[in-house]
Design a protein around this motif. Structure first.
Motif, PDB file in Angstrom:
ATOM      1  N   ALA A  20     -28.875   8.250  31.685  1.00  0.00           N
ATOM      2  CA  ALA A  20     -27.436   8.436  31.885  1.00  0.00           C
ATOM      3  C   ALA A  20     -27.143   9.364  33.055  1.00  0.00           C
ATOM      4  O   ALA A  20     -26.260   9.094  33.877  1.00  0.00           O
ATOM      5  N   GLU A  21     -27.875  10.483  33.147  1.00  0.00           N
ATOM      6  CA  GLU A  21     -27.595  11.492  34.166  1.00  0.00           C
ATOM      7  C   GLU A  21     -28.270  11.205  35.497  1.00  0.00           C
ATOM      8  O   GLU A  21     -27.760  11.599  36.554  1.00  0.00           O
ATOM      9  N   ARG A  22     -29.467  10.579  35.428  1.00  0.00           N
ATOM     10  CA  ARG A  22     -30.253  10.299  36.636  1.00  0.00           C
ATOM     11  C   ARG A  22     -30.497  11.579  37.443  1.00  0.00           C
ATOM     12  O   ARG A  22     -30.496  11.579  38.670  1.00  0.00           O
ATOM     13  N   HIS A  23     -30.692  12.646  36.706  1.00  0.00           N
ATOM     14  CA  HIS A  23     -30.887  13.960  37.321  1.00  0.00           C
ATOM     15  C   HIS A  23     -31.538  14.857  36.271  1.00  0.00           C
ATOM     16  O   HIS A  23     -31.009  15.014  35.167  1.00  0.00           O
ATOM     17  N   ILE A  24     -32.658  15.456  36.608  1.00  0.00           N
ATOM     18  CA  ILE A  24     -33.412  16.234  35.622  1.00  0.00           C
ATOM     19  C   ILE A  24     -32.645  17.467  35.178  1.00  0.00           C
ATOM     20  O   ILE A  24     -32.570  17.774  33.982  1.00  0.00           O
ATOM     21  N   SER A  25     -32.051  18.195  36.114  1.00  0.00           N
ATOM     22  CA  SER A  25     -31.327  19.416  35.748  1.00  0.00           C
ATOM     23  C   SER A  25     -30.123  19.115  34.868  1.00  0.00           C
ATOM     24  O   SER A  25     -29.862  19.818  33.886  1.00  0.00           O
ATOM     25  N   ARG A  26     -29.355  18.069  35.212  1.00  0.00           N
ATOM     26  CA  ARG A  26     -28.186  17.725  34.395  1.00  0.00           C
ATOM     27  C   ARG A  26     -28.605  17.228  33.017  1.00  0.00           C
ATOM     28  O   ARG A  26     -27.945  17.522  32.009  1.00  0.00           O
ATOM     29  N   ALA A  27     -29.701  16.481  32.951  1.00  0.00           N
ATOM     30  CA  ALA A  27     -30.204  16.042  31.646  1.00  0.00           C
ATOM     31  C   ALA A  27     -30.613  17.245  30.805  1.00  0.00           C
ATOM     32  O   ALA A  27     -30.371  17.279  29.595  1.00  0.00           O
ATOM     33  N   ALA A  28     -31.234  18.244  31.442  1.00  0.00           N
ATOM     34  CA  ALA A  28     -31.642  19.451  30.726  1.00  0.00           C
ATOM     35  C   ALA A  28     -30.431  20.191  30.169  1.00  0.00           C
ATOM     36  O   ALA A  28     -30.442  20.649  29.021  1.00  0.00           O
ATOM     37  N   LEU A  29     -29.379  20.308  30.965  1.00  0.00           N
ATOM     38  CA  LEU A  29     -28.158  20.962  30.488  1.00  0.00           C
ATOM     39  C   LEU A  29     -27.549  20.211  29.319  1.00  0.00           C
ATOM     40  O   LEU A  29     -27.099  20.800  28.341  1.00  0.00           O
ATOM     41  N   LEU A  31     -29.057  18.380  27.171  1.00  0.00           N
ATOM     42  CA  LEU A  31     -29.915  18.457  25.988  1.00  0.00           C
ATOM     43  C   LEU A  31     -30.148  19.885  25.508  1.00  0.00           C
ATOM     44  O   LEU A  31     -30.818  20.094  24.497  1.00  0.00           O
ATOM     45  N   HIS A  32     -29.618  20.857  26.260  1.00  0.00           N
ATOM     46  CA  HIS A  32     -29.852  22.276  25.953  1.00  0.00           C
ATOM     47  C   HIS A  32     -31.351  22.594  25.985  1.00  0.00           C
ATOM     48  O   HIS A  32     -31.872  23.321  25.132  1.00  0.00           O
ATOM     49  N   LEU A  33     -32.031  22.021  26.977  1.00  0.00           N
ATOM     50  CA  LEU A  33     -33.448  22.265  27.179  1.00  0.00           C
ATOM     51  C   LEU A  33     -33.663  22.847  28.573  1.00  0.00           C
ATOM     52  O   LEU A  33     -32.777  22.804  29.423  1.00  0.00           O
ATOM     53  N   SER A  34     -34.860  23.386  28.807  1.00  0.00           N
ATOM     54  CA  SER A  34     -35.187  23.875  30.139  1.00  0.00           C
ATOM     55  C   SER A  34     -35.548  22.703  31.050  1.00  0.00           C
ATOM     56  O   SER A  34     -35.965  21.635  30.575  1.00  0.00           O
ATOM     57  N   GLN A  35     -35.413  22.918  32.347  1.00  0.00           N
ATOM     58  CA  GLN A  35     -35.780  21.863  33.292  1.00  0.00           C
ATOM     59  C   GLN A  35     -37.264  21.517  33.214  1.00  0.00           C
ATOM     60  O   GLN A  35     -37.615  20.330  33.229  1.00  0.00           O
ATOM     61  N   PRO A  36     -38.165  22.511  33.104  1.00  0.00           N
ATOM     62  CA  PRO A  36     -39.585  22.151  32.956  1.00  0.00           C
ATOM     63  C   PRO A  36     -39.868  21.307  31.712  1.00  0.00           C
ATOM     64  O   PRO A  36     -40.722  20.421  31.741  1.00  0.00           O
ATOM     65  N   ALA A  37     -39.139  21.586  30.621  1.00  0.00           N
ATOM     66  CA  ALA A  37     -39.349  20.810  29.400  1.00  0.00           C
ATOM     67  C   ALA A  37     -38.962  19.349  29.601  1.00  0.00           C
ATOM     68  O   ALA A  37     -39.653  18.433  29.137  1.00  0.00           O
ATOM     69  N   VAL A  38     -37.851  19.114  30.305  1.00  0.00           N
ATOM     70  CA  VAL A  38     -37.417  17.746  30.565  1.00  0.00           C
ATOM     71  C   VAL A  38     -38.375  17.060  31.538  1.00  0.00           C
ATOM     72  O   VAL A  38     -38.706  15.885  31.377  1.00  0.00           O
ATOM     73  N   SER A  39     -38.850  17.798  32.539  1.00  0.00           N
ATOM     74  CA  SER A  39     -39.817  17.228  33.486  1.00  0.00           C
ATOM     75  C   SER A  39     -41.112  16.833  32.765  1.00  0.00           C
ATOM     76  O   SER A  39     -41.688  15.772  33.035  1.00  0.00           O
ATOM     77  N   HIS A  40     -41.553  17.687  31.837  1.00  0.00           N
ATOM     78  CA  HIS A  40     -42.754  17.381  31.067  1.00  0.00           C
ATOM     79  C   HIS A  40     -42.535  16.140  30.201  1.00  0.00           C
ATOM     80  O   HIS A  40     -43.419  15.268  30.101  1.00  0.00           O
TER      81      HIS A  40
END
Length: 311
Positions: A20-29, A31-40
């Protein structure tokens, strides 16, 4: 074939946000997760699905063909899982959830303030993310599961998309009052002699007004095309431009002596403002609750009374 017992279903929630977001940082926000967690998580998803899913493109990340294929089935599957695992009834006071809505700034002006007040009062843990797109794009995003609901004027939504009429509106014209005579209006000849402001996305360049004018054998000269309803009235001030748009969007101008607001000098079809959503979330208790709030907000109500929802 992947072993379902070996799959962390939380990865699918991350995938939903990434698509939906097509962006790691926005997806992290989201999901209330950190960017490294979403990247992993993205790395694990790529390995699990044997596809990069999101790749670098012009302007940012873009979905692969496989990711596009997954979007609809994923949204449908997660909607059913949420219904299955959720409580038998929706508890707004304790719920934590983000709903994704799409609407023009006209819809936002008419519905969103009252809707947000109702949501914040009853369900402070619920967030609303509002975006804007063309009618075609909003319908496609509802069908693909990228947004939960869209508000607007939708002529023929797909069979899988449900619709609820929120209210009826009609067209009105507005001009700078100094440019019209005492009757404060334009006849058909004067209307077509002037230049116009058109509120539309690029894909909606020819609208219902132009279609009606064409039937009369005329054609509007469009001086400015813009996608925003709210700024349009300011553009006609101090000019001889004409704005023809939904009457509710001109409410603030009705009592302003600087402007003249009047009926169009020819017949125009009415506007049916609706909410659409996909059938896959028809029975989702949280979504049903939100739809009730939207209907109440559009009707000018802020109470918690039950509203009948028609598919």
């Amino acid at each position: 074939m992947n072993n379902l017992r070996a799959i962390d279903l939380n990865l699918l929630v991350v995938l939903e946000a990434l698509l939906a977001e097509r962006h790691i940082s926005r997806a992290a926000l989201r999901l209330h997760l950190s960017q490294p967690a979403v990247s992993h998580a993205l790395g694990r998803l790529r390995q699990l699905l044997d596809d990069p899913l999101l790749v670098r493109g012009q302007g940012g990340l873009v979905l692969t063909a496989r990711a596009h294929e997954l979007s609809g089935p994923l949204a449908e599957a997660l909607a059913q899982v949420r219904i299955l695992l959720g409580p038998s009834g929706f508890q707004p006071a304790t719920a934590r959830r983000t709903f994704r809505l799409a609407m023009s700034d006209y819809g936002a002006m008419v519905v969103l303030p009252r809707l947000l007040r109702a949501v914040r009062k009853a369900a402070p843990g619920i967030d609303l993310v509002v975006t804007q797109a063309s009618r075609e794009a909003m319908t496609a995003k509802v069908a693909d599961g990228e947004i939960d609901a869209a508000l607007g004027v939708f002529a023929n939504p797909p069979e899988s998309v449900r619709a609820q009429t929120l209210f009826e509106d009609d067209y009105a014209c507005a001009v700078d009052a100094a440019t019209v005579r005492d009757n404060g209006r334009l006849d058909q000849v004067a209307y077509l002699a002037r230049s116009h402001v058109l509120v539309a996305t690029h894909s909606e360049r020819v609208d219902a007004i132009d279609a009606a004018v064409a039937k009369l054998g005329g054609r509007r000269k469009i001086a400015c095309v813009l996608p925003h309803w709210s700024v349009a009235p300011a553009l006609i001030a101090g000019t001889n431009l004409v704005l023809t748009t939904a009457r509710r969007s001109l409410a603030a101008l009705q009592e302003d002596p600087r402007f003249a607001v009047f009926d169009p000098p020819f017949a125009l079809p009415g506007l049916t403002f609706s909410m659409i959503w996909h059938e896959r979330i028809e029975a989702d208790p949280g979504h049903m609750w939100l739809r009730e709030r939207v209907v109440a907000a559009a009707a000018g109500q802020e109470s918690g009374e039950s509203i009948s929802l028609r598919g």
